[in-house]
Every structure is written in structure tokens, then in C-alpha cells.
Design a protein around this motif. Sequence first.
Motif, PDB file in Angstrom:
ATOM      1  N   ASP A   1       1.038  -1.242  -0.058  1.00  0.00           N
ATOM      2  CA  ASP A   1      -0.252  -0.008  -0.039  1.00  0.00           C
ATOM      3  C   ASP A   1       0.307   1.287   0.506  1.00  0.00           C
ATOM      4  O   ASP A   1       1.554   1.477   0.872  1.00  0.00           O
ATOM      5  CB  ASP A   1      -0.825   0.131   1.073  1.00  0.00           C
ATOM      6  N   LEU A   2       0.896   2.214  -1.164  1.00  0.00           N
ATOM      7  CA  LEU A   2       1.690   3.081  -1.292  1.00  0.00           C
ATOM      8  C   LEU A   2       0.668   5.015  -0.467  1.00  0.00           C
ATOM      9  O   LEU A   2       1.540   5.438  -0.562  1.00  0.00           O
ATOM     10  CB  LEU A   2       1.335   3.268  -2.308  1.00  0.00           C
ATOM     11  N   GLU A   3      -0.578   4.623  -0.148  1.00  0.00           N
ATOM     12  CA  GLU A   3      -0.868   5.113   1.057  1.00  0.00           C
ATOM     13  C   GLU A   3      -0.247   6.087   1.485  1.00  0.00           C
ATOM     14  O   GLU A   3      -0.023   7.956   2.174  1.00  0.00           O
ATOM     15  CB  GLU A   3      -2.238   5.181   1.243  1.00  0.00           C
ATOM     16  N   PRO A   4       0.310   5.759   3.077  1.00  0.00           N
ATOM     17  CA  PRO A   4       0.743   6.412   3.350  1.00  0.00           C
ATOM     18  C   PRO A   4       2.254   7.575   2.935  1.00  0.00           C
ATOM     19  O   PRO A   4       2.415   8.583   3.161  1.00  0.00           O
ATOM     20  CB  PRO A   4       1.373   5.725   4.618  1.00  0.00           C
ATOM     21  N   LEU A   5       3.057   6.606   1.570  1.00  0.00           N
ATOM     22  CA  LEU A   5       3.906   7.592   1.631  1.00  0.00           C
ATOM     23  C   LEU A   5       2.957   8.931   0.439  1.00  0.00           C
ATOM     24  O   LEU A   5       3.829   9.736   0.914  1.00  0.00           O
ATOM     25  CB  LEU A   5       4.413   5.897   0.456  1.00  0.00           C
ATOM     26  N   MET A   6       2.259   8.214  -0.141  1.00  0.00           N
ATOM     27  CA  MET A   6       1.347   9.704  -0.466  1.00  0.00           C
ATOM     28  C   MET A   6       0.934  10.766  -0.258  1.00  0.00           C
ATOM     29  O   MET A   6       0.628  11.821   0.128  1.00  0.00           O
ATOM     30  CB  MET A   6       0.620   8.853  -2.356  1.00  0.00           C
ATOM     31  N   SER A   7       0.191  10.474   1.069  1.00  0.00           N
ATOM     32  CA  SER A   7      -0.245  11.255   2.493  1.00  0.00           C
ATOM     33  C   SER A   7       1.065  12.052   2.179  1.00  0.00           C
ATOM     34  O   SER A   7       1.353  13.362   2.393  1.00  0.00           O
ATOM     35  CB  SER A   7      -0.781  10.211   2.944  1.00  0.00           C
ATOM     36  N   ALA A   8       2.084  11.633   3.317  1.00  0.00           N
ATOM     37  CA  ALA A   8       3.558  12.202   3.161  1.00  0.00           C
ATOM     38  C   ALA A   8       3.743  13.418   2.272  1.00  0.00           C
ATOM     39  O   ALA A   8       4.381  14.294   2.308  1.00  0.00           O
ATOM     40  CB  ALA A   8       4.512  10.999   3.250  1.00  0.00           C
ATOM     41  N   ALA A   9       3.979  12.397   1.537  1.00  0.00           N
ATOM     42  CA  ALA A   9       4.339  13.356  -0.594  1.00  0.00           C
ATOM     43  C   ALA A   9       3.569  14.550  -0.529  1.00  0.00           C
ATOM     44  O   ALA A   9       4.155  15.540  -0.086  1.00  0.00           O
ATOM     45  CB  ALA A   9       4.085  12.433  -1.772  1.00  0.00           C
ATOM     46  N   LEU A  10       1.985  14.705  -0.134  1.00  0.00           N
ATOM     47  CA  LEU A  10       1.184  15.660   0.036  1.00  0.00           C
ATOM     48  C   LEU A  10       1.604  17.000   0.828  1.00  0.00           C
ATOM     49  O   LEU A  10       1.404  18.056   0.622  1.00  0.00           O
ATOM     50  CB  LEU A  10      -0.468  15.360  -0.418  1.00  0.00           C
ATOM     51  N   PHE A  11       2.038  16.092   2.461  1.00  0.00           N
ATOM     52  CA  PHE A  11       2.424  16.879   2.831  1.00  0.00           C
ATOM     53  C   PHE A  11       3.654  17.981   3.099  1.00  0.00           C
ATOM     54  O   PHE A  11       3.334  19.050   4.121  1.00  0.00           O
ATOM     55  CB  PHE A  11       2.061  15.479   4.771  1.00  0.00           C
ATOM     56  N   ARG A  12       4.409  16.921   2.568  1.00  0.00           N
ATOM     57  CA  ARG A  12       5.228  18.286   1.939  1.00  0.00           C
ATOM     58  C   ARG A  12       5.318  19.299   1.049  1.00  0.00           C
ATOM     59  O   ARG A  12       6.399  19.431   0.665  1.00  0.00           O
ATOM     60  CB  ARG A  12       6.923  17.010   1.943  1.00  0.00           C
ATOM     61  N   GLY A  13       4.339  19.200   0.683  1.00  0.00           N
ATOM     62  CA  GLY A  13       4.133  19.746  -0.486  1.00  0.00           C
ATOM     63  C   GLY A  13       4.464  19.551  -1.548  1.00  0.00           C
ATOM     64  O   GLY A  13       4.923  20.159  -2.860  1.00  0.00           O
ATOM     65  N   ALA A  14       4.909  17.481  -2.303  1.00  0.00           N
ATOM     66  CA  ALA A  14       5.033  17.526  -3.338  1.00  0.00           C
ATOM     67  C   ALA A  14       4.074  16.970  -4.320  1.00  0.00           C
ATOM     68  O   ALA A  14       2.993  17.957  -3.936  1.00  0.00           O
ATOM     69  CB  ALA A  14       5.763  15.928  -3.288  1.00  0.00           C
ATOM     70  N   VAL A  15       3.790  17.302  -5.693  1.00  0.00           N
ATOM     71  CA  VAL A  15       2.990  17.000  -6.978  1.00  0.00           C
ATOM     72  C   VAL A  15       2.142  15.927  -6.963  1.00  0.00           C
ATOM     73  O   VAL A  15       3.493  15.361  -7.520  1.00  0.00           O
ATOM     74  CB  VAL A  15       3.323  17.938  -7.738  1.00  0.00           C
ATOM     75  N   LEU A  16       1.420  15.278  -6.410  1.00  0.00           N
ATOM     76  CA  LEU A  16       1.173  13.601  -6.853  1.00  0.00           C
ATOM     77  C   LEU A  16       0.253  13.645  -7.982  1.00  0.00           C
ATOM     78  O   LEU A  16      -0.643  14.533  -8.580  1.00  0.00           O
ATOM     79  CB  LEU A  16       1.017  12.847  -5.668  1.00  0.00           C
ATOM     80  N   PHE A  17       0.921  12.822  -8.974  1.00  0.00           N
ATOM     81  CA  PHE A  17       0.526  12.027 -10.100  1.00  0.00           C
ATOM     82  C   PHE A  17       0.095  10.693 -10.093  1.00  0.00           C
ATOM     83  O   PHE A  17       0.946   9.529  -9.118  1.00  0.00           O
ATOM     84  CB  PHE A  17       1.309  12.098 -11.169  1.00  0.00           C
TER      85      PHE A  17
END
Length: 200
Positions: free
Chosen positions: A57-73
Motif C-alpha cells: 500500500d503506497l497510501e502512507p507514502l503518498m500522504s507524506a508526499a502531499l504533506f511535504r508539498g510535492a505534486v502527486l500524479f
Amino acid sequence: MTPDDKHALRRAIRRARMALPRAYRQAAAEAVARHARRFLARGRRIGGYLAAGSELDLEPLMSAALFRGAVLFLPQIPDRGRRLWFSRLGTANRWSRHPRYGIAEYHGPVLRAHKLDVLFVPLLGVDEEGYRLGQGGGFYDTTLAFRRRQVHRRRPLLVGVAYDCQRVARVPREQWDVQLDYLVTESGLHRFPRQAAVGA
């Protein structure tokens, strides 16, 4: 390795992955998010994926990416061909389910993989030199073909995502296979030395 051997390897890895307890899976997903923090800088264009079946499950990583201000695709399967688009995740409810594969897709502005900074790549198996064994659909092989033509290109960084039980000594390789730059598992972040493309 024959096609039958490849099928046997896929079955063995799937069995090992499916045997992992739920608590272990959850802990592994959190560990992967921690180990991958170095890639999640503000403003970076990050390609992720929604886990299917027994994938990590990549959800924790993707949530961390958004929290840090990354742009998610997130990947979007094309109507024709196998070259994936990557759709920018937004706040609007623009989700649908792919009619053939049943995969949830988000419909935002799209770009191709070469425009991403980091791409987290799903896989079934991965070997000691950074070559992956996929599900057999060929979507990522087609999408990442430009990396074979431009051997020294370093964007996007290709980061495989897996459980440790998916690591093997060697996977069968084809001339179109592309080497990963990194692998992230529950045990840590692993970097692969760059090699010449298969068949080059």
C-alpha cells in the motif's frame, strides 16, 4: 528461463506476498513511507499508484508526499496502446473505475512519465541488479521505453516498491527491460549501480 519458469516465479512471489499478515503489511507501508522521505521534496512531481490485490500500500507514502508539498500524479491507462499517462491528483471528486481492469483512476491534468521527477513503480519481483518482474501487461515497460533509448537520463528517478519477500537473485530479462534506480522495502532504501541497457 522459459515462459513456464516465469509463470512459476510469478506464482511463488504472489503466494509469498499474499501470506504476509495484515499487521505486517500495515507496518511495512509505514516503513516504506519513512525510508522514501528523501524523494518527497516540495514542488517535486511524484508518480505513485493505487495498490491492487496484495501489492504494498503506497497510501502512507503518498500522504507524506502531499504533506511535504510535492505534486502527486497517478497512472491513467490510455484508450489505445500501453503508454501510461499520469494524472495530477486534485481535491475535486474526479474518480472513475477503468472498465476493463477495474482500477480506480483520477481525471486531472495529465503528463507523460518523462515529465516526472520521481516515479514509484509497482512490481511483482525485483532482482539484485534492479530489474523488475511485472504482472505481464507491459504498461510500465512501454511507458519507460525512453529510458532505454536515453541510457544516461536520470529523470524520472525510478523507485521500485516491494516487500522484502519479493526480492530474488535474478528475474528473467527481455531486451526492453529498464533498470530501476532504487528499491524501497520495509527494510530500507536500496540503490542500484547503473548498468548498460539489456541488449545494448
